[in-house]
Each structure stands twice: as structure tokens, then as C-alpha cells.
Design an enzyme around this catalytic site. Structure first.
Site, PDB file in Angstrom:
ATOM      1  N   GLN A  53       0.798  -1.175   0.090  1.00  0.00           N
ATOM      2  CA  GLN A  53       0.003  -0.060   0.032  1.00  0.00           C
ATOM      3  C   GLN A  53       0.965   1.352   0.082  1.00  0.00           C
ATOM      4  O   GLN A  53       0.367   2.294  -0.632  1.00  0.00           O
ATOM      5  CB  GLN A  53      -0.948   0.095   1.242  1.00  0.00           C
ATOM      6  CG  GLN A  53      -1.785   1.386   1.426  1.00  0.00           C
ATOM      7  CD  GLN A  53      -2.557   1.399   0.348  1.00  0.00           C
ATOM      8  OE1 GLN A  53      -3.040   0.814  -0.453  1.00  0.00           O
ATOM      9  NE2 GLN A  53      -2.883   3.067   0.221  1.00  0.00           N
ATOM     10  N   GLU A  54       2.109   1.177   0.816  1.00  0.00           N
ATOM     11  CA  GLU A  54       2.808   2.398   0.875  1.00  0.00           C
ATOM     12  C   GLU A  54       3.629   2.627  -0.443  1.00  0.00           C
ATOM     13  O   GLU A  54       3.808   3.774  -0.850  1.00  0.00           O
ATOM     14  CB  GLU A  54       3.764   2.301   2.309  1.00  0.00           C
ATOM     15  CG  GLU A  54       3.139   2.262   3.303  1.00  0.00           C
ATOM     16  CD  GLU A  54       2.841   3.555   3.767  1.00  0.00           C
ATOM     17  OE1 GLU A  54       3.005   4.558   3.131  1.00  0.00           O
ATOM     18  OE2 GLU A  54       2.010   3.764   4.998  1.00  0.00           O
ATOM     19  N   SER A  55       4.191   1.423  -1.054  1.00  0.00           N
ATOM     20  CA  SER A  55       5.468   1.888  -2.173  1.00  0.00           C
ATOM     21  C   SER A  55       5.083   0.831  -3.298  1.00  0.00           C
ATOM     22  O   SER A  55       5.890   1.071  -4.106  1.00  0.00           O
ATOM     23  CB  SER A  55       6.589   1.912  -1.342  1.00  0.00           C
ATOM     24  OG  SER A  55       7.020   0.571  -1.087  1.00  0.00           O
ATOM     25  N   TYR A  77      -7.024   3.878   3.218  1.00  0.00           N
ATOM     26  CA  TYR A  77      -5.885   3.272   3.742  1.00  0.00           C
ATOM     27  C   TYR A  77      -6.087   1.852   4.286  1.00  0.00           C
ATOM     28  O   TYR A  77      -5.678   0.645   3.865  1.00  0.00           O
ATOM     29  CB  TYR A  77      -4.988   4.081   4.392  1.00  0.00           C
ATOM     30  CG  TYR A  77      -3.782   3.413   4.876  1.00  0.00           C
ATOM     31  CD1 TYR A  77      -2.476   3.854   4.015  1.00  0.00           C
ATOM     32  CD2 TYR A  77      -3.387   2.910   6.128  1.00  0.00           C
ATOM     33  CE1 TYR A  77      -1.204   3.524   4.637  1.00  0.00           C
ATOM     34  CE2 TYR A  77      -2.286   2.637   6.414  1.00  0.00           C
ATOM     35  CZ  TYR A  77      -1.298   2.647   5.758  1.00  0.00           C
ATOM     36  OH  TYR A  77       0.137   2.116   6.120  1.00  0.00           O
TER      37      TYR A  77
END
Length: 537
Positions: A374-376, A501
Site C-alpha cells: 500500500q505504501e510503495s 488506507y
């Protein structure tokens, strides 16, 4: 003359040679005999008479002698003694009334269930064993006062055979029966009604039954799909020993062009097989049923139908349909395609680092991997205009707090993110437990616990439960509106972001768990130290 009945059901004959009564030639089919009646009629020294009943065709029934292996003997045929023995057998069988199967199972205390692996039947999920059939059968067994014992078979044909031979009490593997199966099994009422649907690999044209009669359509052998294609005068390509789920995976990979499945199977597999495309449907309603052996009485099937009717009335069956079919989180094709592509080409490089961080912190490594994606998208060189860096997109303040010297180093970034997640978890009030604790922790990781606490205060003001994520998530987007954030401690926040998120991570985490367990050959019967929650409480 000895005369005693050894038992009707679940008796296995071992270390014996089977000889046909009507000839001296040994019977070539030496399969294990289960569920037959044995009677010692004293026809000659040490013989044993085996009456093998074919429940569906009396003409296929056979009368067999059994003798210990290695011993030689020959019985002198005596028609009078044989007919007397048969009369005695019939009298004994008639006088040996068995209680209903459902009652006998209650005395045994166990319900033996044949199933298959799949999202609609039985699998090992992020919180343990799951599946529409798994949840429903567990509730059915509980109603009967029984403990369910599931056994996963490689395909539906094998599961059905296990019921027919008496090894299992019922088959519950999202089985859509053929028209002939009702002659071999007691069938329950349908759990789910659906329509047959063609499926094809992305890039192929839709299958048109009117113009593509000669185009092969892959199906499991001896399945409802093969029967339906034959009835529609289309070309079936049956695969021996293949499960429906395996065939769909092969179509997804482009190994086969077309398959015939069901609308609900395609919905359940949409997130798992992104290149599998639903095609035209056949307007012939079909339904998934439970199967029970016909050589027993119908009491277990009758109890099942009563149970299913009650579950329909109280809404539980519809809840399961929504959970596993109708309301499965739906993401667009590009999102699904990219995720599975990166699982194959990026995750292997970092998998051991996620596992190492999970071992050190007690967090499920697949949850950490879901956060990293999800972040990168598992890009160790990822950067943001806001200053966050690396796979876990850590801020400078977080890196200093977790003693991370290089945010672009994947090992340091993953471990730092895991430690930061634990630090956020510790800030959530102790009385919040279970999944709510996990979702509050993830939201805090994204937006900061201060803003999450503001949303909890706002939730309480408006009559919601501040300890339940489902209530708080509805109020978080209000933190971007002045009329609300001006009355709260930590001010303005883009409150919609942590909601998305958390939902994205839940989605990726669920897929990673399903994929990882399948890769390791784990199913709903596997003994594993799987935690009920991803985070330790």
C-alpha cells in the site's frame, strides 16, 4: 450352525481373499469393502459369506465368499443349505432395525465431511479456517450436537465417491449435482442458486454457443458442466482429476481459452484471478447442494433441509452469500493485475525481510507486506513530495524514533515500519481489542493517533461507539470540514485517506494470506500456529 451378524456399516475387510460364489475364480476387484453385511452361515470350515449389495441396481449385487489369505478350501455346493442360509439372512436383516442415521451420528459425536479447497467451500484465511460451506457446515454440526471433521479432497468427484463408499457422512464442497446424481445420493435443497457461465482468458473473444460449437470448453470430468455442454451439443474437453478451481486458474493463465463454470464462482474468484473474464451465461438455473449416501436412510438429509430452511429464514444464509459472493470487495482490473504481477516479480526479493521483521515484532509478515505494498508497491526507492521514503514510506521523525539510519535500505525500512506499527498499537486504549484494535492501529499509522482520537470523540458526540472501527470510519472524513475539526484538539485532517488506507490493506492482506497458504499447501484442515489476529494483543 453359527448364525450371527457382524455389523452393517463401516466395517473394513482386511487380509482376506474374495471368491465368487458362482465360480471358483477369485474376484478380480479386490477393493476394500465398506458398509456391507457379513454373516457366518457355517457353509464349510471357516468360510465367510459376504453379501455385496448394490443399492441402485439389485442385478449388480453379488454373493461372495471370503477366506483368509493363503488358506485353500472349496465349498461343496448345497442348494438346500444355501437357500436356507439366504432365508436366515433375510430374517436377520429384517429383524435388525437400525436407528436413524442422524441419531447414530449423535451417539458417535462426529460429523465426517468431504470438501474441496476453494473460496466458496473451505480455505485457510487471515483469521483461520473459512469458506461459505465451512461456516455453514460448522453451524449445522453444532445444531446436531456434533463435532465436524473436514477432509479436503483433490476434486469434487473424489469427495462424492468418499460419501458413496461410506468414508464420509456428507459432501459439502459447493457441489452442483448432475441430473443423474439424485439416483446415487440424497441431495439437500440448494444453498445457492446461480446460472452457468462461460469464462475466458483476457484477450480471447467471448464464447458464443451459437457459433462456436466445435470450440473445446474445459471442464472437470464427470461434472455438471460437462453434462450441460453435452446437452447443449457443445464440445466439452473434460480433465480427469481436475478441480473446477484449478481449471479456472489455468484459464486465468491463458493455458486454456474457455471453461464453463457458474456466475457465483466467477464472483468469488474475481480478486484471485484477475485475467479471468466472465462470459455469456446459459439460462438454465443450477444450485449447489449437500450430498448424502443413499445406502443409509434419509434422516441426515432431512435434518439438513430443515436446518437450511431455518438459516434462510433467519438471514444467516444470505449473510454468507453476501460475505463470500455478493459483497466481496471489488477492485478494478488494473489494481488486481498490478498486485498479482508484483507478487510474482517484486515480493520474492523482500519476502524474507518481511518474515524477519514479523518474527522480531510478532506481527504477521503478510500484514507487513500488505502495508508495504500500500505504501510503495514494494519499491525500495519510492519517494514522496512530502518527504517520506522507502518501502514503508517512513518520515524522518519516525526513522529517528525507530533508530533507522537509512530509509532507503529495505531491511531497515521494513523493520522500522514494523516497530512503528507496534508503537502505534500501544497508543490505542487497552480495552479496544480484536479486529478493531488492528484497524485503529493501521489508521493511526497513516494519519497519526491524534486525529484518530479526534474521530473517536466526534463519534461519541454523535451517538456512535468510539471503540468500534465501523462507527469511527464513518466520522473520520468529517475531520476535513471546519465545522467539525474546529471543535477538536488536533484540527484539520484529510480523514478520508485513512479509511481508504485501511480498506486497501485489508484487501491486500486477505489476498496475500490466501496466496501464501495455497503456496504452502495449507487448507482449512491444516494445523498451523495461525493467529486469530494479525497483531498480538
Amino acid at each position: 450352525m453359527k448364525k450371527f451378524l457382524h455389523g452393517f456399516f463401516n466395517h473394513r475387510v482386511d487380509n482376506l481373499t474374495v471368491t465368487n460364489l458362482y465360480s471358483d475364480v477369485p474376484v478380480t476387484n479386490t477393493r476394500r469393502h465398506t458398509g456391507y453385511s457379513r454373516l457366518d452361515l457355517g457353509l464349510c470350515p471357516t468360510p465367510l459369506l459376504l453379501i455385496e449389495f448394490a443399492p441402485l441396481n439389485v442385478l449388480e449385487s453379488r454373493i461372495l465368499f471370503l477366506r483368509p489369505k493363503g488358506q485353500q478350501w472349496r465349498c461343496r455346493r448345497n442348494p438346500f443349505r444355501f437357500l436356507s442360509g439366504m432365508v436366515l439372512l433375510l430374517l436377520l436383516v429384517q429383524g435388525c432395525e437400525q436407528p436413524p442415521l442422524a441419531k447414530r451420528l449423535q451417539e458417535r459425536g462426529k460429523l465426517k465431511v468431504a470438501t474441496v479447497a476453494g473460496p466458496l467451500s473451505c480455505y485457510l484465511g487471515e483469521k483461520g479456517p473459512a469458506g461459505l460451506e465451512y461456516e455453514l457446515v460448522r453451524r449445522f454440526a453444532h445444531e446436531l450436537g456434533l463435532t465436524p471433521r473436514f477432509r479436503v479432497y483433490p476434486n469434487r468427484k473424489a469427495a462424492m465417491t468418499a460419501v458413496q463408499t461410506g468414508e464420509e457422512d456428507m459432501a459439502a464442497g459447493f457441489i452442483i449435482p448432475r441430473s443423474t446424481d439424485e439416483h446415487h445420493y440424497y441431495l439437500s435443497n440448494a444453498l445457492v442458486q446461480t446460472l452457468p457461465s462461460f469464462a475466458h482468458s483476457m484477450g480471447q473473444s467471448r464464447f458464443d454457443p451459437r457459433t462456436m460449437q466445435a470450440t473445446p470448453v474445459v471442464t472437470p470430468q464427470d461434472s455438471y458442466a460437462q453434462e450441460l455442454l453435452t446437452h447443449e451439443q457443445l464440445t466439452a474437453y473434460p480433465l480427469e482429476g481436475a478441480a473446477e478451481e484449478s481449471i479456472l486458474a489455468l484459464v486465468n493463465l491463458g493455458i486454456f481459452d474457455y471453461s464453463l463454470t457458474s456466475v457465483v464462482q466467477l464472483k468469488a474468484h474475481a480478486n484471485l484471478l484477475p485475467r479471468l473474464v466472465p462470459g455469456n451465461t446459459l439460462e438454465k438455473p443450477i444450485g449447489a447442494s449437500w450430498l448424502f449416501a443413499r445406502f443409509y436412510d434419509s434422516s441426515l438429509r432431512d435434518r439438513a433441509n430443515h436446518f437450511l430452511k431455518h438459516q434462510e429464514e433467519n438471514g444467516f444464509l444470505q449473510h454468507l452469500r453476501d460475505k463470500y459472493i455478493e459483497k466481496v470487495p471489488a477492485y478494478d482490473y488494473v489494481t488486481r493485475r498490478d498486485f498479482w504481477k508484483h507478487v510474482l516479480d517484486r515480493l520474492p526479493k523482500y519476502k524474507d525481510l518481511f518474515k524477519q521483521a514479523g518474527k522480531e515484532t510478532g506481527i504477521d509478515w503478510r500484514l507487513l507486506a500488505a502495508i508495504g505494498y500500500q505504501e510503495s508497491h514494494w519499491n525500495e526507492k519510492a519517494k514522496s513530495p512530502t518527504g517520506v521514503r522507502g518501502i514503508m514510506m517512513l518520515t524522518q521523525d519516525t526513522a529517528r524514533q525507530q533508530k533507522i539510519s537509512n530509509r532507503m535500505d529495505p531491511k531497515q525500512s521494513i523493520l522500522g515500519g514494523a516497530r512503528h506499527l507496534l508503537w502505534m498499537e500501544a497508543r490505542v486504549p487497552d480495552h479496544i481489542q480484536g479486529e478493531d484494535l488492528l484497524w485503529f492501529t493501521l489508521a493511526s499509522y497513516n494519519i497519526g493517533y491524534g486525529h484518530v482520537e479526534d474521530a473517536r470523540v466526534l463519534t461519541q458526540r454523535q451517538g456512535g461507539n468510539p471503540d468500534k472501527w465501523e462507527d469511527v470510519r464513518r466520522k473520520l472524513p468529517l475531520l476535513s470540514q471546519r465545522k467539525y475539526y474546529s471543535t477538536l484538539k488536533h484540527g484539520h485532517a484529510r480523514g478520508g485517506e485513512p479509511v481508504a488506507y485501511v480498506e486497501n490493506i485489508r484487501y491486500y492482506y486477505r489476498l496475500l494470506v490466501y496466496w501464501d497458504n495455497a503456496e504452502r499447501g495449507l487448507d482449512c484442515t491444516s494445523e498451523t500456529p495461525q493467529r486469530r489476529l494479525a497483531l498480538k494483543n
